[in-house]
Motif scaffolding. Structure first.
Motif, PDB file in Angstrom:
ATOM      1  N   VAL A  73       3.107   5.948  -9.876  1.00 51.48           N
ATOM      2  CA  VAL A  73       3.388   4.898  -8.899  1.00 51.48           C
ATOM      3  C   VAL A  73       2.578   3.644  -9.221  1.00 51.48           C
ATOM      4  N   TRP A  74       1.328   3.833  -9.621  1.00 44.73           N
ATOM      5  CA  TRP A  74       0.470   2.692  -9.973  1.00 44.73           C
ATOM      6  C   TRP A  74       1.042   1.927 -11.166  1.00 44.73           C
ATOM      7  N   SER A  75       1.565   2.653 -12.157  1.00 46.32           N
ATOM      8  CA  SER A  75       2.156   2.000 -13.331  1.00 46.32           C
ATOM      9  C   SER A  75       3.395   1.196 -12.954  1.00 46.32           C
ATOM     10  N   VAL A  76       4.234   1.774 -12.085  1.00 48.43           N
ATOM     11  CA  VAL A  76       5.447   1.073 -11.652  1.00 48.43           C
ATOM     12  C   VAL A  76       5.087  -0.193 -10.880  1.00 48.43           C
ATOM     13  N   LYS A  77       4.112  -0.090 -10.004  1.00 45.69           N
ATOM     14  CA  LYS A  77       3.687  -1.268  -9.244  1.00 45.69           C
ATOM     15  C   LYS A  77       3.131  -2.351 -10.161  1.00 45.69           C
ATOM     16  N   GLY A  78       2.335  -1.955 -11.122  1.00 46.26           N
ATOM     17  CA  GLY A  78       1.769  -2.933 -12.044  1.00 46.26           C
ATOM     18  C   GLY A  78       2.841  -3.661 -12.832  1.00 46.26           C
ATOM     19  N   ALA A  79       3.873  -2.924 -13.276  1.00 52.38           N
ATOM     20  CA  ALA A  79       4.960  -3.545 -14.036  1.00 52.38           C
ATOM     21  C   ALA A  79       5.760  -4.509 -13.163  1.00 52.38           C
ATOM     22  N   LEU A  80       6.046  -4.107 -11.914  1.00 52.54           N
ATOM     23  CA  LEU A  80       6.784  -4.975 -11.010  1.00 52.54           C
ATOM     24  C   LEU A  80       6.000  -6.238 -10.676  1.00 52.54           C
ATOM     25  N   LEU A  81       4.693  -6.086 -10.437  1.00 53.42           N
ATOM     26  CA  LEU A  81       3.873  -7.263 -10.117  1.00 53.42           C
ATOM     27  C   LEU A  81       3.774  -8.209 -11.309  1.00 53.42           C
TER      28      LEU A  81
ATOM     29  N   SER B 253       0.840  -1.192   0.000  1.00 57.41           N
ATOM     30  CA  SER B 253       0.000   0.000   0.000  1.00 57.41           C
ATOM     31  C   SER B 253       0.875   1.243   0.000  1.00 57.41           C
ATOM     32  N   THR B 254       0.472   2.224  -0.769  1.00 55.87           N
ATOM     33  CA  THR B 254       1.223   3.472  -0.871  1.00 55.87           C
ATOM     34  C   THR B 254       0.269   4.649  -0.796  1.00 55.87           C
ATOM     35  N   TRP B 255       0.638   5.629   0.025  1.00 58.05           N
ATOM     36  CA  TRP B 255      -0.100   6.884   0.115  1.00 58.05           C
ATOM     37  C   TRP B 255       0.810   7.997  -0.386  1.00 58.05           C
ATOM     38  N   ILE B 256       0.345   8.753  -1.344  1.00 59.35           N
ATOM     39  CA  ILE B 256       1.156   9.826  -1.903  1.00 59.35           C
ATOM     40  C   ILE B 256       0.267  11.033  -2.177  1.00 59.35           C
ATOM     41  N   GLY B 257       0.801  12.214  -1.902  1.00 56.73           N
ATOM     42  CA  GLY B 257      -0.001  13.416  -2.119  1.00 56.73           C
ATOM     43  C   GLY B 257       0.823  14.682  -2.050  1.00 56.73           C
TER      44      GLY B 257
ATOM     45  N   TYR C 181      -2.301  -4.827  -3.951  1.00 54.63           N
ATOM     46  CA  TYR C 181      -1.503  -3.603  -4.012  1.00 54.63           C
ATOM     47  C   TYR C 181      -2.426  -2.442  -4.368  1.00 54.63           C
ATOM     48  N   GLU C 182      -2.137  -1.288  -3.795  1.00 54.64           N
ATOM     49  CA  GLU C 182      -2.992  -0.130  -3.971  1.00 54.64           C
ATOM     50  C   GLU C 182      -2.180   1.147  -3.860  1.00 54.64           C
ATOM     51  N   VAL C 183      -2.682   2.177  -4.501  1.00 54.69           N
ATOM     52  CA  VAL C 183      -2.101   3.517  -4.429  1.00 54.69           C
ATOM     53  C   VAL C 183      -3.218   4.470  -4.020  1.00 54.69           C
ATOM     54  N   ILE C 184      -3.043   5.125  -2.904  1.00 54.91           N
ATOM     55  CA  ILE C 184      -4.077   6.009  -2.356  1.00 54.91           C
ATOM     56  C   ILE C 184      -3.603   7.452  -2.472  1.00 54.91           C
TER      57      ILE C 184
ATOM     58  N   SER D  54       4.002  10.973   1.845  1.00 49.28           N
ATOM     59  CA  SER D  54       4.821   9.981   1.162  1.00 49.28           C
ATOM     60  C   SER D  54       5.005   8.803   2.108  1.00 49.28           C
ATOM     61  N   GLN D  55       4.096   7.836   2.009  1.00 48.84           N
ATOM     62  CA  GLN D  55       4.128   6.681   2.898  1.00 48.84           C
ATOM     63  C   GLN D  55       3.880   5.403   2.097  1.00 48.84           C
TER      64      GLN D  55
END
Length: 235
Positions: free
Chosen positions: A154-162, A136-140, A177-180, A188-189
């Protein structure tokens, strides 16, 4: 004589039993990583020998001191052995056709070794079972548009890694996995938790394959060196 034979058979049976236990024994690795603004922390837990052996290690990577606004970072510094006089000296070497041919040969050999190692490791990685996976990632940012762009990246990077991990590893359950996005807030967490296991037998087989590959490569390099020496002596 019969008593000696009986004892020998018992020892052989006990040895084979221990070998079988070792081959099918699991090694479970639990990894927990958290990043909260300026603080990073990793916790690693290893369980093996059918739950008898349990090892746990907490690693604080970065620690922020709020009192004096300083950061403690674990690092190792390598001392330079060069002296000022040595730094000024420059070696010039002419490269001929033979050197270029040797460089290309070395590059071809390294590429082949990397491909062979990749095949060996892929056979081992496919036996690694991912029991649970949560990321899980929180970004803002204060800028809403920037927050949306960052969250999408961040969502694109996570999708590629998964996608890469699912191709090389075996997931027992669907990874989560999620991006909030946190609009109008500087955030930035991230929190990453994963539990995986493999069997000792598969690790031993991979180690044997790596050893055989290394011995073959060593023999090939030795033969190539001898052949090069013969060619030079015949010129």
């Amino acid at each position: 004589m019969e008593e000696v034979s009986t004892v020998l058979y018992v020892w052989i049976a006990a040895f084979l039993f221990l070998v079988i236990l070792l081959i099918f024994m699991k090694v479970t690795i639990s990894l927990d990583y958290s990043h909260a603004n300026d603080n990073d922390h990793i916790a690693v837990k290893i369980i093996t020998l059918y739950g008898i052996v349990r090892l746990k290690k907490d690693i604080p990577m970065v620690k922020v001191n709020t009192e004096d606004q300083t950061i403690d970072i674990r690092e190792k510094k390598m001392a330079s052995t060069k002296t000022p006089s040595q730094e000024k000296e420059t070696m010039h070497k002419k490269v001929g056709k033979r050197d270029v041919k040797e460089i290309l040969h070395q590059m071809e050999r390294i590429t082949k070794e990397i491909v062979d190692l990749n095949r060996i490791m892929r056979k081992f990685f496919i036996h690694i079972k991912i029991v649970s996976f949560h990321w899980s990632t929180w970004i803002g940012f204060h800028d809403a548009a920037l927050t949306g762009v960052a969250a999408g990246g961040v969502w694109s990077v996570k999708g590629a890694l998964l996608a890469f991990m699912q191709e090389h590893l075996t997931f027992k359950h669907k990874p989560v996995y999620e991006v909030i996005p946190a609009f109008q807030h500087n955030v930035s967490q991230t929190h990453f938790a994963c539990i995986a296991y493999f069997r000792i037998g598969h690790a031993m087989l991979a180690a044997i394959r790596l050893l055989v590959h290394w011995l073959k490569g060593r023999k090939a390099r030795k033969n190539a060196s001898l052949q090069a020496t013969k060619n030079e002596s015949s010129v």
